[in-house]
Design a protein around this motif. Structure first.
Motif, mmCIF file in Angstrom:
data_model
loop_
_atom_site.group_PDB
_atom_site.id
_atom_site.type_symbol
_atom_site.label_atom_id
_atom_site.label_comp_id
_atom_site.label_asym_id
_atom_site.label_seq_id
_atom_site.Cartn_x
_atom_site.Cartn_y
_atom_site.Cartn_z
ATOM 1 N N GLN A 96 -10.871 -1.686 9.158
ATOM 2 C CA GLN A 96 -10.467 -1.853 7.759
ATOM 3 C C GLN A 96 -9.029 -1.426 7.504
ATOM 4 O O GLN A 96 -8.373 -1.967 6.620
ATOM 5 C CB GLN A 96 -11.428 -1.108 6.837
ATOM 6 C CG GLN A 96 -12.802 -1.778 6.808
ATOM 7 C CD GLN A 96 -13.657 -1.249 5.676
ATOM 8 O OE1 GLN A 96 -13.171 -1.031 4.578
ATOM 9 N NE2 GLN A 96 -14.931 -1.054 5.954
ATOM 10 N N ILE A 97 -8.533 -0.457 8.268
ATOM 11 C CA ILE A 97 -7.145 -0.031 8.041
ATOM 12 C C ILE A 97 -6.161 -0.769 8.944
ATOM 13 O O ILE A 97 -4.959 -0.716 8.702
ATOM 14 C CB ILE A 97 -6.969 1.497 8.205
ATOM 15 C CG1 ILE A 97 -7.257 1.944 9.642
ATOM 16 C CG2 ILE A 97 -7.823 2.236 7.213
ATOM 17 C CD1 ILE A 97 -6.878 3.394 9.893
ATOM 18 N N LYS A 98 -6.652 -1.487 9.938
ATOM 19 C CA LYS A 98 -5.766 -2.222 10.845
ATOM 20 C C LYS A 98 -5.039 -3.310 10.060
ATOM 21 O O LYS A 98 -5.631 -4.036 9.282
ATOM 22 C CB LYS A 98 -6.566 -2.851 11.980
ATOM 23 C CG LYS A 98 -5.706 -3.529 13.017
ATOM 24 C CD LYS A 98 -6.537 -4.115 14.135
ATOM 25 C CE LYS A 98 -5.628 -4.794 15.144
ATOM 26 N NZ LYS A 98 -6.375 -5.421 16.216
ATOM 27 N N GLY A 99 -3.769 -3.413 10.284
ATOM 28 C CA GLY A 99 -2.996 -4.454 9.633
ATOM 29 C C GLY A 99 -2.545 -4.123 8.230
ATOM 30 O O GLY A 99 -1.974 -4.953 7.549
ATOM 31 N N THR A 100 -2.805 -2.891 7.771
ATOM 32 C CA THR A 100 -2.300 -2.515 6.454
ATOM 33 C C THR A 100 -0.797 -2.335 6.552
ATOM 34 O O THR A 100 -0.231 -2.260 7.644
ATOM 35 C CB THR A 100 -2.956 -1.211 5.942
ATOM 36 O OG1 THR A 100 -2.720 -0.175 6.905
ATOM 37 C CG2 THR A 100 -4.438 -1.379 5.719
ATOM 38 N N SER A 101 -0.143 -2.253 5.426
ATOM 39 C CA SER A 101 1.318 -2.216 5.398
ATOM 40 C C SER A 101 1.887 -0.973 6.078
ATOM 41 O O SER A 101 2.954 -1.020 6.646
ATOM 42 C CB SER A 101 1.816 -2.292 3.955
ATOM 43 O OG SER A 101 1.295 -1.216 3.210
ATOM 44 N N ARG A 102 1.163 0.131 6.037
ATOM 45 C CA ARG A 102 1.706 1.325 6.682
ATOM 46 C C ARG A 102 0.993 1.571 8.010
ATOM 47 O O ARG A 102 -0.171 1.279 8.169
ATOM 48 C CB ARG A 102 1.575 2.533 5.769
ATOM 49 C CG ARG A 102 0.158 2.939 5.501
ATOM 50 C CD ARG A 102 0.122 4.263 4.778
ATOM 51 N NE ARG A 102 -1.203 4.816 4.911
ATOM 52 C CZ ARG A 102 -2.123 4.716 3.977
ATOM 53 N NH1 ARG A 102 -1.862 4.097 2.874
ATOM 54 N NH2 ARG A 102 -3.313 5.239 4.152
ATOM 55 N N ASN B 218 -0.990 9.369 1.018
ATOM 56 C CA ASN B 218 -0.411 9.068 2.331
ATOM 57 C C ASN B 218 -0.657 10.232 3.281
ATOM 58 O O ASN B 218 -0.436 11.386 2.919
ATOM 59 C CB ASN B 218 1.092 8.813 2.220
ATOM 60 C CG ASN B 218 1.398 7.487 1.580
ATOM 61 O OD1 ASN B 218 0.632 6.535 1.703
ATOM 62 N ND2 ASN B 218 2.512 7.416 0.884
ATOM 63 N N TYR B 219 -1.092 9.896 4.468
ATOM 64 C CA TYR B 219 -1.332 10.907 5.496
ATOM 65 C C TYR B 219 -0.441 10.615 6.697
ATOM 66 O O TYR B 219 -0.117 9.465 6.984
ATOM 67 C CB TYR B 219 -2.807 10.902 5.930
ATOM 68 C CG TYR B 219 -3.723 11.405 4.842
ATOM 69 C CD1 TYR B 219 -3.973 12.762 4.706
ATOM 70 C CD2 TYR B 219 -4.308 10.530 3.929
ATOM 71 C CE1 TYR B 219 -4.789 13.236 3.688
ATOM 72 C CE2 TYR B 219 -5.124 10.994 2.910
ATOM 73 C CZ TYR B 219 -5.362 12.353 2.798
ATOM 74 O OH TYR B 219 -6.159 12.820 1.789
ATOM 75 N N GLY B 220 -0.075 11.670 7.397
ATOM 76 C CA GLY B 220 0.750 11.520 8.591
ATOM 77 C C GLY B 220 -0.066 11.208 9.829
ATOM 78 O O GLY B 220 0.463 10.700 10.815
ATOM 79 N N LEU B 221 -1.380 11.500 9.773
ATOM 80 C CA LEU B 221 -2.250 11.290 10.932
ATOM 81 C C LEU B 221 -3.699 11.371 10.476
ATOM 82 O O LEU B 221 -4.009 12.089 9.525
ATOM 83 C CB LEU B 221 -1.979 12.368 11.989
ATOM 84 C CG LEU B 221 -2.789 12.283 13.277
ATOM 85 C CD1 LEU B 221 -1.881 12.483 14.491
ATOM 86 C CD2 LEU B 221 -3.881 13.313 13.310
ATOM 87 N N MET B 222 -4.562 10.634 11.165
ATOM 88 C CA MET B 222 -6.001 10.742 10.899
ATOM 89 C C MET B 222 -6.693 11.093 12.206
ATOM 90 O O MET B 222 -6.482 10.447 13.230
ATOM 91 C CB MET B 222 -6.565 9.430 10.349
ATOM 92 C CG MET B 222 -8.071 9.510 10.103
ATOM 93 S SD MET B 222 -8.786 8.133 9.136
ATOM 94 C CE MET B 222 -8.373 6.706 10.113
ATOM 95 N N LEU B 223 -7.532 12.135 12.147
ATOM 96 C CA LEU B 223 -8.409 12.497 13.258
ATOM 97 C C LEU B 223 -9.785 11.992 12.868
ATOM 98 O O LEU B 223 -10.387 12.484 11.917
ATOM 99 C CB LEU B 223 -8.409 14.009 13.475
ATOM 100 C CG LEU B 223 -9.297 14.541 14.594
ATOM 101 C CD1 LEU B 223 -8.894 13.958 15.940
ATOM 102 C CD2 LEU B 223 -9.230 16.064 14.643
#
Length: 196
Positions: free
Chosen positions: A71-77, A50-55
């Motif tokens: 690909q990460i859009k709509g994931t649970s987190r 788990n990351y708090g932010l992605m650059l």
């Protein structure tokens, strides 16, 4: 600005010299940083930690950064994302924002700009989580005879829940027809003495 020294940042940058400059600035500000060089490695890293932010650099060697966002859009987190690009096209920034990025920065950028953008993005993510928590905390379909979904009504519901736990006398005021009796009944029904 909220200092988030506990935030883990995933830095997706294929130019190692830039990645190291960004990493040094972020570490000096108290963040923990993981560097990956392409989209596949970013997706793999996101699946294992788990990351708090992605650059996220939009121009990666194996895929476009927007493909990572898709690909990460709509994931649970909800992962706060800042996109970085050397292409100052407003259309690219808009596309990235529509895919879930919270902000963007155009290369080259200063360390100060990087840290300000990261800080503001983390603040915005915290505010979004807080609002979502408050909205989920209070069922808005019906609350003790009240009907309403606006934020002011949710504040009333929270106040009722809060005062109903108290043993203090509660004085409900308001103009005729505003729901004073409904509020008093809701306070009683939410309280410890509802069966008394």
């Amino acid at each position: 600005m909220i200092v988030r020294s506990d935030a883990n940042i995933l830095l997706v940058e294929d130019t190692l010299s830039l990645a190291l400059v960004y990493e040094n600035a972020l570490i000096a500000a108290g963040y923990r940083v993981t560097i990956v060089e392409d989209g596949a490695a970013a997706l793999d890293a996101l699946s294992t930690k788990n990351y708090g932010l992605m650059l996220l650099d939009l121009q990666l060697p194996d895929m476009d950064g927007t493909a990572v966002l898709e690909q990460i859009k709509g994931t649970s987190r909800e992962l706060p994302v800042i996109v970085a690009t050397s292409d100052a096209s407003i259309n690219r920034a808009i596309q990235a924002m529509q895919l879930g990025a919270l902000d963007y920065i155009v290369k080259p950028f200063s360390e100060e700009r990087l840290l300000t953008t990261v800080g503001h993005t983390l603040e915005r993510a915290i505010l979004r989580k807080t609002v979502a928590t408050i909205e989920n905390e209070i069922a808005t379909e019906s609350f003790q005879g009240f009907v309403g979904e606006s934020l002011p009504m949710k504040a009333v519901f929270r106040a009722i829940k809060h005062v109903s736990r108290s043993k203090a006398t509660v004085f409900v005021t308001g103009e005729s027809g505003t729901g004073k009796e409904v509020a008093a009944e809701a306070i009683h029904n939410q309280g410890n003495r509802k069966n008394e």
